[in-house]
Design an enzyme around this catalytic site. Sequence first.
Site, PDB file in Angstrom:
ATOM      1  CE1 TYR A  89      -4.240   1.641   0.606  1.00  0.00           C
ATOM      2  CE2 TYR A  89      -2.959   3.073   2.047  1.00  0.00           C
ATOM      3  CZ  TYR A  89      -4.128   2.805   1.349  1.00  0.00           C
ATOM      4  OH  TYR A  89      -5.171   3.701   1.392  1.00  0.00           O
ATOM      5  CB  SER A 104       1.253  -5.437   2.850  1.00  0.00           C
ATOM      6  OG  SER A 104       0.394  -4.584   3.568  1.00  0.00           O
ATOM      7  CD  GLN A 105      -2.217  -1.812  -2.483  1.00  0.00           C
ATOM      8  OE1 GLN A 105      -3.095  -0.971  -2.313  1.00  0.00           O
ATOM      9  NE2 GLN A 105      -1.089  -1.536  -3.120  1.00  0.00           N
ATOM     10  CG  ASP A 108       0.342  -7.630  10.609  1.00  0.00           C
ATOM     11  OD1 ASP A 108       0.085  -6.422  10.735  1.00  0.00           O
ATOM     12  OD2 ASP A 108       0.504  -8.192   9.507  1.00  0.00           O
ATOM     13  CG  HIS A 160       2.123  -5.096   8.085  1.00  0.00           C
ATOM     14  ND1 HIS A 160       1.280  -6.151   7.779  1.00  0.00           N
ATOM     15  CD2 HIS A 160       2.191  -4.333   6.966  1.00  0.00           C
ATOM     16  CE1 HIS A 160       0.851  -6.024   6.542  1.00  0.00           C
ATOM     17  NE2 HIS A 160       1.393  -4.938   6.020  1.00  0.00           N
TER      18      HIS A 160
END
Length: 322
Positions: free
Chosen positions: A92, A187-188, A273, A303
């Site tokens: 992201y 992640s994203q 996370d 994360h």
Amino acid sequence: MSLFDLSLDELHAYRSESTEPEDFDAFWDKTLEQAREHELDARFEPVDTGLSTVEVYDVTFAGFDGHPVKGWLRLPAGAAEPLPLVVEFIGYGGGRGLPHENLLWASTGRAHFTMDTRGQGSAWGAGGGTADPVGAAPAYPGFMTRGIDAPENYYYRRVFTDAVRAVEAARAHPLTDATRTVALGASQGGGITLAVGGLVPDLVAVAPDVPFLCDFPRATTLTDRHPYREIGLFLKTHRGRSAEVRRTLSYFDGVHFAARGRAPALFSAALEDQTCPPSTVFAAFNAWAQEDKAIEVYDFNDHEGGGPFHEAHQVRWLRSYA
């Protein structure tokens, strides 16, 4: 942050309460059909990077609604035969960066395609180069609520469509082997990987690392960390629109794409996370339809997850598939 989510035993048993729309498949079939009305027009321009072991191409292809999307294709120098292909999606706020970055996968002897994420690339890293030319209704700053008034308008409809087209573009190069294509990202990028894994039926493997965009009903009420918090802050202002927002997000939930996943999969989760809570990751992992799946758990990480340790694990794991 100490452990805040479910216990590990509970995580392995957890199932999301996200409701799948009845027209989920029809929605995505129509979306991709409309995208393919535009010529892919994949163009590969060589870049002089000064590198001696990797060749880099500046890529442009037609994504959602024919919009131009950028990427990098990296190949081991001197490649003469089609290579296994790794298609990577970005976290992201990040962009594709500079051509000499991110050399891991090409260094393993594979072709490596990195897709730029439309409208992003200004929060970290070395930037991006893909605009998002679509306007949207009022939204909270960020990307999570852009077009959240309806599935047809939602930002990630465009991103996920771009991602499917990115696989098609990468496969169009003569030195990539379409029959040995892997999708991965963190992640994203992991959330986009899940979408691609559910929409592209012939991948040989996927590796979503601490994936975002999973189990929206739990994620948006469990963590107050961004980016999920963008949705809560939007609803804090736009009172009474929760049902409408939940409906839109249900078309983009990684849990529902996971239920359509056909490729072997390697997930990762971090138990501290707060950005992508472990229960939301396990929701997608437990829903993943292919039985050949594994999840690496990093019990004292936030994360960042496994970081370079997980990359090393991915390299070893991928030897069996591509």
